[in-house]
Scaffold this active site. Structure first.
Site, short mmCIF file in Angstrom:
data_model
loop_
_atom_site.label_atom_id
_atom_site.label_comp_id
_atom_site.label_asym_id
_atom_site.label_seq_id
_atom_site.Cartn_x
_atom_site.Cartn_y
_atom_site.Cartn_z
N PRO A 2 3.24 51.77 5.56
CA PRO A 2 3.43 51.03 6.32
C PRO A 2 5.09 50.24 6.44
CG PRO A 2 1.89 50.26 5.14
CD PRO A 2 2.29 51.40 4.17
N GLU A 3 5.65 50.40 7.66
CA GLU A 3 7.14 49.97 7.63
C GLU A 3 7.00 48.65 8.50
OE1 GLU A 3 9.81 53.05 8.18
OE2 GLU A 3 8.76 54.38 7.21
#
Ligand SMILES: [Zn+2]
Length: 278
Positions: A2-3
């Site tokens: 996840p960014e």
């Protein structure tokens, strides 16, 4: 992994679903997840019985602010998920923390690889960033990140553009996938020395950072083939269908038609167009 867009999607969902609710009980079982706190009891004591006021974000960190001024910090790591679940729904494997909101929904932190973490912190300024996150650079959506400040930041750097975008002390929230998408949008090569960036190119990079991340949030983030990333409701994102460079080795560049190339360095892949990214 996840960014920013994935974490921001979850933040917005949390803001809608649990902000304003009182945490009635916490079940904490993940030793690795709570490694910064070291023990369950102090963590539970800081959280139980208090109202969660706001869901905030800094880079890839979620900040769940409590009415006491304390902040529950959640980092999803490689494989972490925050899931909204009806009470009584069987707990899935690798569930390390469960927040109960009085008969209503539960919030569950699930993390098979346990690189993620949860801890409680107290910012020295009310509403500020916890000291543990003081090293983070500007968030891409902060007003302080302007074309001019970005140009100044790039000017003094000996490193190349891609590793600099990944450096959380420089700008917080961009990881391997969105760095490639941003550089593609900015028409800048990943190996370009940061210091050689002109004002005009820095401005283009600034626009690409904002536009790429905004579009990715609008499409609720990217879930890759492993479908590891899920939003609060357990649904996959949709932005992966709009990637222009990342994961597209050998396929035509949507802008110029040249095959996208893949480079491997430091255990990561970089995808870029050798023709229109300079
Ligand atoms: Zn191209």
């Amino acid at each position: 992994v996840p960014e920013l867009p994935e974490v921001e999607t979850i933040r917005r969902d949390l803001e809608r679903e649990v902000a304003g609710l009182t945490i009635e009980r916490v079940d904490a079982t993940g030793v690795r997840t709570l490694r910064r706190t070291g023990a369950f009891e102090p963590f539970v004591r800081e959280v139980e019985g208090y109202r969660l006021t706001v869901a905030d974000r800094r880079g890839k960190y979620l900040l769940l602010r409590l009415e006491t001024g304390r902040v529950v910090v959640v980092h999803l790591g490689m494989s972490g998920q925050l899931l909204y679940a009806a009470p009584g729904t069987p707990l899935g494997p690798h569930t390390h923390v469960v927040w109960h909101f009085g008969g209503g929904p539960e919030l569950r932190f699930v993390d098979p690889r346990t690189f993620g973490e949860v801890f409680v912190s107290t910012p020295s300024q009310p509403g500020g960033v916890p000291d543990e996150l003081a090293h983070l650079g500007a968030d891409p959506f902060d007003a302080t990140l302007t074309p001019a400040t970005l140009a100044t930041g790039l000017a003094g750097r000996r490193t190349k553009l891609k590793p600099l975008l990944l450096d959380q002390r420089f700008v917080a929230g961009i990881g391997n996938m969105y760095a490639d998408e941003i550089l593609w949008a900015a028409r800048l090569g990943p190996d370009r020395p940061a210091a050689g960036t002109s004002r005009r190119e820095a401005s283009r990079l600034h626009g690409a950072i904002r536009e790429t991340l905004t579009a990715a949030v609008a499409h609720r983030g990217s879930s890759l083939a492993d479908e590891q990333y899920r939003d609060l409701y357990g649904e996959v994102g949709r932005y992966q269908a709009r990637h222009n460079a990342y994961g597209r080795e050998g396929r035509p560049c949507p802008r110029c038609g040249s095959p996208i190339r893949r480079l491997k360095a430091y255990g990561r892949s970089t995808f870029f167009c050798p023709r229109c990214q300079r």
